[in-house]
Design a protein around this motif. Structure first.
Motif, PDB file in Angstrom:
ATOM      1  N   PRO A   1     -17.104  60.079  37.313  1.00 14.43           N
ATOM      2  CA  PRO A   1     -17.072  59.562  35.933  1.00 14.43           C
ATOM      3  C   PRO A   1     -15.867  60.044  35.123  1.00 14.43           C
ATOM      4  O   PRO A   1     -15.849  59.878  33.903  1.00 14.43           O
ATOM      5  N   ILE A   2     -14.876  60.681  35.776  1.00 11.39           N
ATOM      6  CA  ILE A   2     -13.749  61.265  35.034  1.00 11.39           C
ATOM      7  C   ILE A   2     -12.938  60.170  34.327  1.00 11.39           C
ATOM      8  O   ILE A   2     -12.611  59.143  34.914  1.00 11.39           O
ATOM      9  N   HIS A   3     -12.592  60.428  33.084  1.00 13.67           N
ATOM     10  CA  HIS A   3     -11.838  59.499  32.234  1.00 13.67           C
ATOM     11  C   HIS A   3     -12.591  58.182  32.048  1.00 13.67           C
ATOM     12  O   HIS A   3     -11.996  57.089  32.028  1.00 13.67           O
ATOM     13  N   TRP A   4     -13.914  58.277  31.906  1.00 12.95           N
ATOM     14  CA  TRP A   4     -14.756  57.082  31.833  1.00 12.95           C
ATOM     15  C   TRP A   4     -14.469  56.234  30.595  1.00 12.95           C
ATOM     16  O   TRP A   4     -14.685  55.010  30.611  1.00 12.95           O
ATOM     17  N   LYS A   5     -13.972  56.870  29.525  1.00 13.28           N
ATOM     18  CA  LYS A   5     -13.705  56.091  28.311  1.00 13.28           C
ATOM     19  C   LYS A   5     -12.639  55.018  28.552  1.00 13.28           C
ATOM     20  O   LYS A   5     -12.618  53.979  27.879  1.00 13.28           O
ATOM     21  N   LYS A   6     -11.763  55.261  29.527  1.00  9.70           N
ATOM     22  CA  LYS A   6     -10.719  54.286  29.853  1.00  9.70           C
ATOM     23  C   LYS A   6     -11.186  53.274  30.895  1.00  9.70           C
ATOM     24  O   LYS A   6     -10.839  52.084  30.808  1.00  9.70           O
ATOM     25  N   TYR A   7     -11.994  53.711  31.862  1.00  7.88           N
ATOM     26  CA  TYR A   7     -12.251  52.882  33.037  1.00  7.88           C
ATOM     27  C   TYR A   7     -13.645  52.257  33.091  1.00  7.88           C
ATOM     28  O   TYR A   7     -13.946  51.533  34.042  1.00  7.88           O
ATOM     29  N   TRP A   8     -14.514  52.528  32.127  1.00  7.45           N
ATOM     30  CA  TRP A   8     -15.918  52.154  32.304  1.00  7.45           C
ATOM     31  C   TRP A   8     -16.128  50.664  32.539  1.00  7.45           C
ATOM     32  O   TRP A   8     -16.993  50.255  33.321  1.00  7.45           O
TER      33      TRP A   8
END
Length: 625
Positions: free
Chosen positions: A318-325
């Motif tokens: 879930p790393i950097h989920w704000k960009k990739y969700w």
């Protein structure tokens, strides 16, 4: 003479008796040496040597044909008899059907379907029963070619050797692998490193010290085609890459075809087949392992195999989920919850979060458990495993408890001892030996082992010319002991899978890792977790003396044939009786071989058998044998 005293008479008698004894002893020694010389003299020409062993030595690919540079060919067939556990009346062993060309006995997809799907147990090792074992030779595909030499093999592989283009279609956008005419090309891409593995590793090196020799051994969980491990090699970091045999067909096979260390494996219910405190760095790039589930079981296993002070690197969900969700087709809440759960497990393991930057998050394992033990009540950490051998890893279930670290006297002390930076690490006394934790092995014996391997390598270079000519890349040592063979090869462009037989006493695989090499546990009565035709050279020192009473040695030899590439070489070291039996079986396996003297000379009871697997392939429409 009448006036000679009795004392003088006694002295004269003693002198004559001593002279007689010395004379007889000298004659005995003379005739013994003459007899030994007469029986061990090398054949005067190559034709005599061929006649003597009844084998075409001229076709023994990879073995030096210069009589002055090799041992005399030895014939023991009519003089030695021993009963070894082997298949009766083995003569010519037939090829298997072509449907077995990609056979992986202990990770066979059809057999796996019979087992529990919970926790992916069906993709763990499930080996055939005794009645299911094949008594045939696994064929190479009809157009099989010798793989590219390293370093070209990092970027190219022949299509006909692994005729699977699924990944080139499924992962086309991610640049894992591309088909170019009669070959595959590996651009070095990955799901989370579209700019290439090199640039991705540069990003990691900006966060942790990759270039100063302090990080040498790494593990890549869910490795794909192992581009991360492939590009780490030029930084003198060797990675054990593993992935299951699953819908990403042949990903580990591609890695090995490239000349990159890898094996079939999965994080499911059992420990990984590596000792505790083995790796300086662990890595997961969108490896799809549910780190936060099952009580943090999988992160606890990573903690077991990480060295104190080692790093765990996570990229992808879930790393950097704000960009990739959106691209991951998951909700923001779901991804945030997963990351929070991972952070919680890492905190309860007493790991420190080093940094989260861009697509990367890095945690570090503590140097010892002093502070962790003091904060257990506050953090509610998993309990420390009781009465557990942390290195036990062969068919041993994972546990939701923290693997204990060796005791320390201060909070700044590295549990288990400090390892030297690479390359000094290869020959420095490993901490396990320095601390006396390996029974019967001390610093002096470690040095003697290194000296022993210097002599052996000098001998091997004389009798196996391709050893120093770049022909070999993937090497397996079936009984690695202290890793001396790998250390002796350190200056050559090869890598060694150091295998320590399961339940060995003493268990030395931890020492191998402390020297900066990699390896695995293995029971040689079972198949290896690898694809067919993945090793160029196999070293088998004393293996058959260990296993001759445990299982049928024919099946061990057939497994060696399965994982050995066409025209690959095997070095056996064992007693004469064992080697004669091995040679009898391999003569029916399309191998060429010859028995040679030990490097110390003909009087050593241990001998060397050098064998080469001949080139042959299956037929496209071969009938079932």
């Amino acid at each position: 003479m009448a006036n000679e005293s009795p004392k003088q008479h006694q002295l004269e008698a003693k002198r004559k008796r001593l002279t007689w004894i010395l004379g007889v002893s000298g004659l005995c020694v003379l005739f013994y040496v003459l007899g030994a010389w007469q029986h061990t003299a090398a054949p005067t020409n190559l034709a005599q040597s061929i006649t003597k062993v009844a084998c075409d030595v001229s076709n023994l690919s990879g073995v030096s044909s210069n009589p002055s540079s090799q041992s005399a060919v030895l014939d023991f067939n009519s003089h030695h008899q021993i009963q070894i556990n082997k298949t009766d009346s083995v003569n010519e062993i037939p090829p298997c059907d072509m449907s077995y060309s990609e056979y992986t006995p202990c990770q066979d997809p059809q057999r796996g379907r019979k087992f529990d799907r919970n926790m992916m147990k069906y993709r763990e090792r499930h080996c055939p029963t005794k009645d299911e074992l094949l008594l045939c030779l696994i064929p190479a595909p009809p157009k099989y070619k010798t793989p590219f030499k390293w370093p070209q093999s990092r970027d190219y592989a022949w299509y006909d050797n692994i005729p699977h283009n699924e990944l080139s279609i499924e992962k086309a956008v991610q640049n894992w692998i591309q088909v170019e005419g009669d070959r595959f090309r590996f651009p070095g891409g990955g799901t989370m490193f579209p700019r290439g593995a090199d640039a991705y590793i540069d990003d990691i090196s900006n966060l942790i010290p990759l270039n100063d020799g302090s990080i040498r051994t790494a593990i890549d969980t869910g490795c794909g085609v192992a581009s991360w491990g492939a590009y780490l090699l030029k930084r003198n970091i060797i990675s054990m890459s593993f992935a299951p045999r699953d819908t990403h067909e042949a990903q580990v096979w591609f890695a090995l075809e490239r000349g990159v260390p890898a094996m079939i494996g999965i994080m499911a219910s059992q420990r990984l087949p590596y000792p505790a405190r083995a790796f300086d760095m662990a890595h997961c790039s969108r490896c799809l392992i549910p780190w936060h589930q099952n009580g943090g079981l999988y992160l606890i296993e990573v903690d077991r195999v990480l060295r104190p002070g080692g790093y765990w690197i996570l990229s992808g969900p879930p790393i950097h989920w704000k960009k990739y969700w959106r691209g991951w087709e998951r909700t923001e809440e779901d991804l945030k919850q997963e990351q929070d759960a991972i952070e919680d497990v890492a905190k309860r393991l007493c790991w420190k979060k080093v940094v989260e930057k861009g697509d990367l998050s890095v945690w570090q394992k503590p140097l010892n458990h002093i502070e962790c033990a003091a904060s257990r009540k506050i953090l509610k950490t998993p309990h420390i495993c009781k009465s557990d051998n942390p290195d036990a890893a062969w068919y041993k279930d994972m546990e939701t408890c923290i693997t204990p670290l060796p005791e320390v006297s201060g909070s700044d002390e590295v549990a288990g001892g400090v390892v030297e930076k690479w390359p000094a690490r290869a020959f420095a006394i490993p901490p396990r030996i320095r601390s006396g934790s390996i029974p019967g092995i001390n610093a002096e014996k470690f040095k003697e082992d290194n000296d022993l391997w210097k002599d052996r390598m000098a001998h091997y270079k004389n009798i196996i010319s391709p050893l120093t000519q770049g022909r070999f890349r993937n090497i397996m040592d079936m009984n690695a002991q202290l890793g001396g063979f790998a250390a002796a090869l350190v200056k050559y462009p090869v890598w060694v899978m150091n295998v320590v037989p399961a339940n060995s006493n003493p268990d030395t695989l931890g020492v191998v890792y402390e020297r900066g090499f990699i390896g695995s546990y293995q029971d040689w009565c079972e198949a290896v977790s690898t694809y067919p035709r993945t090793y160029d050279l196999i070293h088998a020192g004393g293996v058959f003396s260990i296993y001759q009473d445990r299982c049928d040695i024919t099946h061990i030899l057939l497994e060696m044939d399965r994982i050995l590439r066409p025209e690959g070489t095997v070095i056996f070291r064992d007693t004469v009786e064992v080697l004669v039996k091995i040679q009898t079986i391999t003569n029916g396996m399309r191998w060429k071989s010859q028995i040679m003297d030990h490097e110390s000379g003909p009087f050593n009871p241990e001998k060397i058998l050098v064998a080469v697997k001949t080139y042959w392939t299956g037929q496209a429409k071969q009938k079932q044998q």
